[in-house]
Design a protein around this motif. Structure first.
Motif, mmCIF file in Angstrom:
data_model
loop_
_atom_site.group_PDB
_atom_site.id
_atom_site.type_symbol
_atom_site.label_atom_id
_atom_site.label_comp_id
_atom_site.label_asym_id
_atom_site.label_seq_id
_atom_site.Cartn_x
_atom_site.Cartn_y
_atom_site.Cartn_z
ATOM 1 N N THR A 271 0.859 -1.194 0.000
ATOM 2 C CA THR A 271 0.000 0.000 0.000
ATOM 3 C C THR A 271 0.894 1.243 0.000
ATOM 4 O O THR A 271 2.020 1.196 0.499
ATOM 5 N N TYR A 272 0.328 2.328 -0.482
ATOM 6 C CA TYR A 272 1.131 3.550 -0.602
ATOM 7 C C TYR A 272 0.481 4.692 0.167
ATOM 8 O O TYR A 272 -0.764 4.807 0.185
ATOM 9 N N SER A 273 1.322 5.510 0.785
ATOM 10 C CA SER A 273 0.841 6.667 1.542
ATOM 11 C C SER A 273 1.638 7.898 1.117
ATOM 12 O O SER A 273 2.851 7.796 0.839
ATOM 13 N N HIS A 274 0.946 9.033 1.122
ATOM 14 C CA HIS A 274 1.603 10.291 0.688
ATOM 15 C C HIS A 274 1.295 11.394 1.696
ATOM 16 O O HIS A 274 0.130 11.567 2.074
ATOM 17 N N TYR A 275 2.334 12.105 2.093
ATOM 18 C CA TYR A 275 2.153 13.169 3.081
ATOM 19 C C TYR A 275 2.809 14.468 2.585
ATOM 20 O O TYR A 275 3.896 14.439 2.004
ATOM 21 N N ILE A 276 2.118 15.542 2.867
ATOM 22 C CA ILE A 276 2.719 16.872 2.697
ATOM 23 C C ILE A 276 2.960 17.412 4.105
ATOM 24 O O ILE A 276 2.048 17.413 4.931
ATOM 25 N N ASN A 277 4.186 17.854 4.365
ATOM 26 C CA ASN A 277 4.530 18.364 5.692
ATOM 27 C C ASN A 277 4.693 19.882 5.603
ATOM 28 O O ASN A 277 5.527 20.378 4.843
ATOM 29 N N ILE A 278 3.897 20.560 6.389
ATOM 30 C CA ILE A 278 3.946 22.035 6.366
ATOM 31 C C ILE A 278 4.296 22.508 7.770
ATOM 32 O O ILE A 278 3.663 22.093 8.756
ATOM 33 N N LYS A 279 5.296 23.369 7.835
ATOM 34 C CA LYS A 279 5.670 23.968 9.123
ATOM 35 C C LYS A 279 5.967 25.439 8.883
ATOM 36 O O LYS A 279 6.769 25.779 8.010
ATOM 37 N N LEU A 280 5.315 26.282 9.666
ATOM 38 C CA LEU A 280 5.535 27.728 9.549
ATOM 39 C C LEU A 280 6.169 28.230 10.833
ATOM 40 O O LEU A 280 5.936 27.671 11.913
ATOM 41 N N ASN A 281 6.953 29.280 10.704
ATOM 42 C CA ASN A 281 7.736 29.786 11.841
ATOM 43 C C ASN A 281 7.391 31.251 12.116
ATOM 44 O O ASN A 281 7.371 32.079 11.212
ATOM 45 N N LEU B 70 -0.240 16.468 6.382
ATOM 46 C CA LEU B 70 -1.502 16.162 5.716
ATOM 47 C C LEU B 70 -1.252 14.970 4.799
ATOM 48 O O LEU B 70 -0.423 15.047 3.893
ATOM 49 N N GLY B 71 -1.941 13.875 5.094
ATOM 50 C CA GLY B 71 -1.642 12.672 4.309
ATOM 51 C C GLY B 71 -2.873 11.943 3.805
ATOM 52 O O GLY B 71 -3.970 12.060 4.364
ATOM 53 N N PHE B 72 -2.616 11.232 2.747
ATOM 54 C CA PHE B 72 -3.608 10.283 2.236
ATOM 55 C C PHE B 72 -2.932 8.916 2.263
ATOM 56 O O PHE B 72 -1.991 8.643 1.517
ATOM 57 N N ALA B 73 -3.412 8.102 3.198
ATOM 58 C CA ALA B 73 -2.677 6.883 3.503
ATOM 59 C C ALA B 73 -3.387 5.646 2.991
ATOM 60 O O ALA B 73 -4.610 5.516 3.092
ATOM 61 N N GLU B 74 -2.610 4.782 2.482
ATOM 62 C CA GLU B 74 -3.025 3.427 2.086
ATOM 63 C C GLU B 74 -4.267 3.416 1.201
ATOM 64 O O GLU B 74 -5.097 2.492 1.249
ATOM 65 N N ASN B 75 -4.404 4.495 0.442
ATOM 66 C CA ASN B 75 -5.523 4.648 -0.498
ATOM 67 C C ASN B 75 -6.869 4.429 0.200
ATOM 68 O O ASN B 75 -7.837 3.961 -0.382
#
Lengths: 523, 306
Positions: free
Chosen positions: B229-239, B254-259
């Motif tokens: 299975t495949y998972s995709h994440y976008i990691n956002i960090k603001l300072n 923010l991820g979409f995991a394992e379809n």
């Protein structure tokens, strides 16, 4: 009756008092001048016949730049009482012109001016004749005809005369231009010579009380800030093993407005104009003086001298005109024993610098000054002799000598092009060859430099084959000392490698080493 | 006793208080900046003398889940080598748990005088308190419910390319590969992960290295299910800078995991040159009805630089 007696007594008293205050005016001669670095003490002497009683003696034609409270006056006879001494500037009295050159130039200008005047008269006369020449140009009138031969004669006359007049006028114009030019030069010369010649003069009035009429020798002196001197040295290297010939001269200037003619001169390093306040260690400001920069066309600069005051008596008499120009006078000459060696810094210059090391330097008590360097009769250039050294041995650079030559070759390689590696590695191999082309055996000092790093924990620096050298790791200097016979050569080979980590690759520079700046004598 | 010693002692005590009792990644540590899943990061001076304490809990009596970890790391500048130690404990329900100790090392070199090449590996010794079976995300499926307490081992491998200050990076991780001595199908089963982290895209926007915009993606292969299975994440960090030395950071993964579901991990962090304290929330929404997929957890993360 009482009133008549009172009037007679008053007249007698007036007569008596007038007889008491005799006024004598005199000009004194300069006998000697003690010149300090930025001032001068002028010593006058004059013998005057002083009558009995109270007299006012006025010495005239003195410099108008007398420093306040520095007048000192004495007499040859202790019986004479000096009651008051006052100084004032006389703006109205025309001081006797002392510069004979200026007088001569002014006379020349008067003569040229007269010649120009005569030329103008002649030009005007010829101009009038030229104007009149063609006023009656109608030959023989209008009604009566004139023979052709007459016309020819008249034409020839007009032509010849006109040519003569214009030629003459042209010559006069050229001559006038030439005279004007000459007068312009003389005026410039006068301006140059009299730039510091003040028309005003000072007078010193001395009131004395004399018990018996007699001849009295008056000696007086005062300070003026319009004089000074700076040292100028000649340093002559005569060869290895021979003493260094050191000639001490002084550049003296006079801007006092009074020419110093044929006088005895003494030079001093004292500063007598610094004031009369008691010296205080705590109050530093009392000893501070405002540095002088540029006055009367003379440039000043601050130099460091030792607290010991040195005085130099000048053997010969000198004349110093008051024109602010420097006049060179001889002070002393020394034969100084010195150790010589040649300094070579092949990384900067392939030739050797001759250095004289002079022990017991302080005993000469000299002050810093410009020094002309001569090497076996050849003028090498100028250097500034800084005598304010911390130890007793002075190093004096005597110029570059092309007979001592060096060749420095540096072969370096780096792994900059390597695909992978945590270290930047630079290897260098240095070959220095020194040759003595002179006819003497010489002491040589070779100075070379390797990179210096701030952090030896990160940067690995490995240097090899420097057993014969003195290595200063903090300064990165390598020093070799040896002797070289005539026509002998010596080779120095060493190598080093630098391993510097590639830590900041975004700002990566292959040559992360830095060189320390060292000073090299400049001629 | 100095403040430094006190801090170390406190952290060690906290680990034991949390009942240091670990191997299925609950996906929170699968990111470039984690020394266990990306041991190549150990070869970085940023990891020198660093202690990290992490605790995640469901705070639910019905679906209990807790995950604690202590991570220590040190970097040796002269040899470009870093080492790390991680002690993890994962507890599921009342009787299933596993913990492991991982010892990692990372080494860096420089390519073309421009790119940091880092290699890293973590070897783990795993102690499971469970029957034979397969661990999965918030799940355990027993295969042979007879035996408890078994030791196992595992390996994480990492390779990364980056700039000196991680202004850009690409890291590839292989987590839990089958080791030659593992017996398949009858042993404790853990998924194998193939991870790719790419960042930091924020350098194209404001150049602030404290902010981040990155991508983490992984494929998870379950030998038990024989499924990838495949998972995709976008990691956002603001300072947001508070003072010259401290800042306030916030963002989310923010991820979409394992379809199958959407995965959100919002967080806030106080950060200064010596310390970072972070609080985050972990929840999942099914892609079909947007209903909760798994249990939600809250995490506290403390990082201290000695």
């Amino acid at each position: 009756m009482k009133a008549i007696i009172s009037l007679i007594l008053l007249l007698v008293f007036f007569q008596f008092s007038t007889a008491q205050n005799k006024e004598i005016e005199s000009t004194a001669d300069i006998k000697s001048v003690t010149i300090y670095n930025s001032s001068a003490e002028i010593n006058y002497a004059k013998e005057i016949t002083v009558p009995q009683g109270k007299s006012i003696i006025t010495f005239t034609d003195l410099t108008p730049y007398i420093v306040d409270n520095t007048i000192n006056i004495s007499t040859s006879n202790p019986d004479i009482d000096i009651i008051t001494v006052t100084e004032k500037i006389n703006y109205t009295k025309e001081r006797k012109e002392q510069n004979t050159k200026i007088v001569s130039l002014r006379d020349s200008i008067i003569i040229i001016d007269k010649e120009i005047g005569l030329l103008k008269c002649k030009t005007e006369a010829l101009g009038m004749e030229k104007d009149l020449l063609f006023k009656g140009e109608s030959i023989g009138g209008v009604a009566k005809g004139v023979a052709v031969s007459e016309i020819e004669k008249a034409s020839a006359f007009f032509s010849k005369r006109y040519y003569e007049l214009t030629s003459e006028l042209f010559n006069l114009s050229e001559k006038e231009k030439s005279l004007q030019n000459e007068m312009f030069k003389y005026n410039n010369q006068i301006r140059e010579l009299s730039s510091n010649t003040s028309k005003a003069s000072s007078e010193i009035q001395v009131t004395v009380l004399n018990p018996t009429p007699q001849k009295v020798l008056f000696n007086f002196k005062f300070l003026t800030a319009k004089g000074g001197w700076a040292p100028a040295y000649d340093c002559k290297y005569q060869g290895a093993g021979k003493p260094l010939k050191f000639i001490f001269r002084a550049n003296v200037f006079n801007a006092s407005g009074i020419n110093w003619e044929n006088i005895d001169i003494k030079l001093s390093t004292a500063s007598p104009t610094k004031g009369f306040d008691k010296p205080s260690i705590n109050n530093k400001k009392s000893n501070e003086s405002i540095p002088r920069t540029n006055e009367d066309g003379v440039k000043f600069k601050e130099i460091e001298v030792s607290n010991t005051i040195a005085e130099y008596d000048i053997k010969h008499k000198y004349s110093i005109p008051s024109d602010s120009k420097p006049y060179l006078i001889d002070v002393a000459a020394y034969d100084i024993n010195a150790d010589y060696n040649y300094l070579l810094i092949p990384i900067l210059d392939p030739f050797g610098f001759l250095i004289a090391k002079i022990p017991d330097w302080n005993k000469y008590n000299l002050i810093p000054g410009t020094t002309n360097i001569y090497n076996k009769g050849s003028y090498m250039g100028k250097t500034f002799l800084d005598t304010y050294t911390e130890n007793d041995t002075l190093s004096l650079y005597l110029g570059k000598d092309n007979n001592i030559q060096s060749v420095r070759k540096e072969n370096s390689s780096s792994n900059e092009q390597n695909i992978i590696g945590n270290y930047y590695v630079e290897k260098a191999e240095i070959n220095i060859t020194i040759k003595n082309n002179s006819s003497e055996k010489l002491s040589i000092q070779v100075l070379d430099q390797v990179p210096v790093f701030e952090d030896y924990e990160k940067v690995k620096f490995n240097i090899q084959n420097i057993e014969q050298a003195l290595f200063n790791k903090n300064e990165g200097s390598l020093t070799w000392n040896f002797q070289l016979a005539q026509n002998e050569s010596k080779a120095i080979d060493y190598r080093y490698d630098i391993k510097s980590p590639k830590n900041d690759i975004s700002d990566y520079r292959p040559m992360k080493r830095k060189y320390r700046s060292i000073s090299c004598p400049s001629f | 006793m100095s403040f430094k010693h006190l801090t170390v002692l406190l952290l060690v005590i906290m680990v034991y208080v949390n009942a240091a009792k670990c191997q299925v990644y609950n996906y929170t540590p699968i990111i470039h900046n984690d020394i266990e899943t990306n041991p190549s990061l150990l070869a970085s001076d940023k990891m020198n003398n660093r202690i990290q304490l992490y605790h995640q809990n469901s705070f639910s009596s019905l679906n209990t889940f807790s995950y604690s970890s202590l991570k220590l790391s040190k970097y040796f500048e002269p040899s470009f080598l870093g080492i790390g130690l991680s002690i993890n404990n994962t507890s599921m329900g009342n009787s299933i748990s596993y913990n492991h100790i991982g010892l990692g090392a990372g080494y860096r070199n420089v390519l073309f005088n421009k790119i940091y090449l880092k290699l890293g590996a973590t070897y783990k010794i795993i102690n499971t308190n469970s029957p034979y079976g397969s661990f999965d995300y918030f799940l355990f499926v027993p295969s042979a419910p007879t035996s408890y307490r078994k030791f196992n081992d595992g390996l994480n491998l990492a390779l990364s390319f980056s700039s000196a200050s991680d202004r850009y990076y690409v890291s590839m991780n292989l987590l839990n590969p089958d080791l030659p001595w593992h017996k398949t199908n009858i042993d404790i089963q853990f998924p194998t992960y193939y991870v790719l982290n790419v960042g930091n895209a924020m350098r194209f926007f404001d150049g602030d290295l404290n902010s981040e915009l990155s991508y983490s993606g992984f494929g998870k292969y379950s030998a038990f299910k024989n499924k990838m299975t495949y998972s995709h994440y976008i990691n956002i960090k603001l300072n947001t800078q508070l003072t010259r030395r401290s800042s306030f950071q916030y963002g989310s993964r923010l991820g979409f995991a394992e379809n199958d579901y959407f995965h959100f991990l919002p967080f806030i962090t106080y950060y200064n040159s010596k310390l970072a304290l972070s609080l985050s929330y972990n929840f999942h929404l099914s892609k079909i009805k947007f209903t909760p997929k798994y249990i939600s957890t809250t995490s506290l993360n403390l990082i201290y630089i000695l």
